[in-house]
Design a protein around this motif. Structure first.
Motif, PDB file in Angstrom:
ATOM      1  N   PHE A 170      39.377 -17.026 -13.067  1.00  0.00           N
ATOM      2  CA  PHE A 170      38.921 -16.075 -14.081  1.00  0.00           C
ATOM      3  C   PHE A 170      39.525 -14.689 -13.859  1.00  0.00           C
ATOM      4  N   ALA A 171      39.901 -14.369 -12.621  1.00  0.00           N
ATOM      5  CA  ALA A 171      40.571 -13.088 -12.359  1.00  0.00           C
ATOM      6  C   ALA A 171      41.914 -13.025 -13.081  1.00  0.00           C
ATOM      7  N   PHE A 172      42.650 -14.127 -13.045  1.00  0.00           N
ATOM      8  CA  PHE A 172      43.922 -14.178 -13.777  1.00  0.00           C
ATOM      9  C   PHE A 172      43.677 -14.096 -15.284  1.00  0.00           C
ATOM     10  N   LEU A 173      42.590 -14.723 -15.750  1.00  0.00           N
ATOM     11  CA  LEU A 173      42.252 -14.635 -17.172  1.00  0.00           C
ATOM     12  C   LEU A 173      41.923 -13.199 -17.557  1.00  0.00           C
ATOM     13  N   ARG A 174      41.112 -12.526 -16.741  1.00  0.00           N
ATOM     14  CA  ARG A 174      40.775 -11.126 -17.028  1.00  0.00           C
ATOM     15  C   ARG A 174      42.019 -10.255 -17.020  1.00  0.00           C
ATOM     16  N   SER A 175      42.926 -10.530 -16.092  1.00  0.00           N
ATOM     17  CA  SER A 175      44.177  -9.768 -16.031  1.00  0.00           C
ATOM     18  C   SER A 175      44.982  -9.952 -17.311  1.00  0.00           C
ATOM     19  N   ALA A 176      45.030 -11.185 -17.813  1.00  0.00           N
ATOM     20  CA  ALA A 176      45.777 -11.455 -19.040  1.00  0.00           C
ATOM     21  C   ALA A 176      45.139 -10.762 -20.244  1.00  0.00           C
ATOM     22  N   ILE A 177      43.807 -10.690 -20.247  1.00  0.00           N
ATOM     23  CA  ILE A 177      43.102 -10.093 -21.385  1.00  0.00           C
ATOM     24  C   ILE A 177      43.193  -8.570 -21.358  1.00  0.00           C
ATOM     25  N   GLY A 179      45.205  -6.635 -19.244  1.00  0.00           N
ATOM     26  CA  GLY A 179      46.476  -6.053 -18.851  1.00  0.00           C
ATOM     27  C   GLY A 179      46.460  -5.399 -17.491  1.00  0.00           C
ATOM     28  N   SER A 180      45.333  -5.482 -16.774  1.00  0.00           N
ATOM     29  CA  SER A 180      45.267  -4.904 -15.430  1.00  0.00           C
ATOM     30  C   SER A 180      45.960  -5.830 -14.437  1.00  0.00           C
ATOM     31  N   PRO A 181      46.451  -5.318 -13.324  1.00  0.00           N
ATOM     32  CA  PRO A 181      47.132  -6.177 -12.340  1.00  0.00           C
ATOM     33  C   PRO A 181      46.193  -7.259 -11.806  1.00  0.00           C
ATOM     34  N   TRP A 182      46.716  -8.452 -11.634  1.00  0.00           N
ATOM     35  CA  TRP A 182      45.862  -9.542 -11.157  1.00  0.00           C
ATOM     36  C   TRP A 182      45.338  -9.253  -9.754  1.00  0.00           C
ATOM     37  N   GLN A 183      46.104  -8.494  -8.964  1.00  0.00           N
ATOM     38  CA  GLN A 183      45.644  -8.166  -7.612  1.00  0.00           C
ATOM     39  C   GLN A 183      44.341  -7.368  -7.643  1.00  0.00           C
ATOM     40  N   SER A 184      44.228  -6.447  -8.591  1.00  0.00           N
ATOM     41  CA  SER A 184      43.018  -5.634  -8.670  1.00  0.00           C
ATOM     42  C   SER A 184      41.826  -6.447  -9.147  1.00  0.00           C
TER      43      SER A 184
END
Length: 270
Positions: A170-177, A179-184
């Protein structure tokens, strides 16, 4: 004490040992505690109320492990310059076990309920821990390895593992939605707060459903609700997600049990 001896301890002492390690490692590395006095106050309040209520209501001396874990969790996770939030949060947490019960079971993990209650009603006076381990990875690695061994010994590892996998996905999904870096998006799970969350709150035997499949489904739902709350910039998303999903799952399980029980009763002859 070697690892074999440690893991041969009574299961009731393993979780208190782990949370003590998190407390010591976190505070020595990053000073995660507001103060030792406040944490000790939370622990003392939890133990005192547990003992008093156990004797009054059940005429027994309750085992201190659960109250100790609750007290340390409150001492670590609550942030306030005042003393009273620590005592009040610990008191609410323990009281919830005895007051908010359905069919002999309490519905909320005590510290989860207490922390959410404080954030709801005293949000201007309290906050929650948000420190991450940063570049000092060794404390995190040791705690994760030790925690995984203990949770495996307690036969709850599948719950923690399922949640971690879902959180990362879900972190990668949130990053895609967003635009924030997946690391954060992944970074929060490395902090002490999440270690308490994944090793203690979501694995609490008293407030999880019985079946392994059900337990995994519930933590997937927790991770999903948390993701939705995070997308709305809710910084306390994991607490609130468990607060909503955990009791709902238990009530649903109780309802299913009652339906099955009524379906197996013999018909009354007329």
């Amino acid at each position: 004490m070697n690892a074999k001896t440690f893991l041969s301890l009574d299961n009731r002492y393993l979780a208190p040992a782990l949370i003590t390690c998190i407390l010591i490692a976190g505070h020595l590395s990053f000073g995660i505690l507001e103060s030792w006095q406040m944490t000790l106050l939370a622990i003392a309040t939890s133990l005192a109320i547990e003992i008093v209520l156990g004797r009054l209501l059940y005429r027994q001396w309750p085992h201190p492990a659960s109250a100790y874990i609750t007290g340390i969790s409150v001492g670590i996770l609550i942030r306030s310059p005042a003393l009273w939030p620590y005592a009040l949060c610990a008191a609410i947490s323990i009281l919830s076990k005895y007051v908010l019960r359905v069919k002999g079971r309490h519905l909320w993990n005590p510290s989860n309920f207490g922390i959410c209650a404080m954030l709801f009603v005293a949000g201007d006076s309290v906050a929650s821990l948000s420190i991450q381990w940063g570049n000092n990875l060794w404390p995190m690695i040791v705690i994760w390895l030790l925690g995984s061994l203990i949770i495996w010994r307690l036969k709850r590892f599948h719950i923690t593992a399922t949640y971690v996998v879902c959180f990362i996905a879900f972190a990668f999904l949130r990053s895609a939605i967003t635009g924030s870096p997946w690391q954060s998006e992944i970074a929060p799970i490395t902090g002490p707060m999440y270690q308490l969350f994944i090793f203690f709150m979501i694995t609490d035997p008293k407030t999880t459903v019985r079946s392994k499949i059900g337990q995994c489904v519930v933590v997937v739902a927790v991770a999903l609700v948390e993701t939705v709350l995070r997308l709305y910039q809710n910084v306390y998303a994991p607490y609130y997600a468990l607060f909503i999903v955990g009791p709902t799952a238990l009530l649903f399980e109780m309802w299913v049990d009652s339906r099955r029980a009524s379906g197996t009763r013999p018909a009354v002859a007329r």
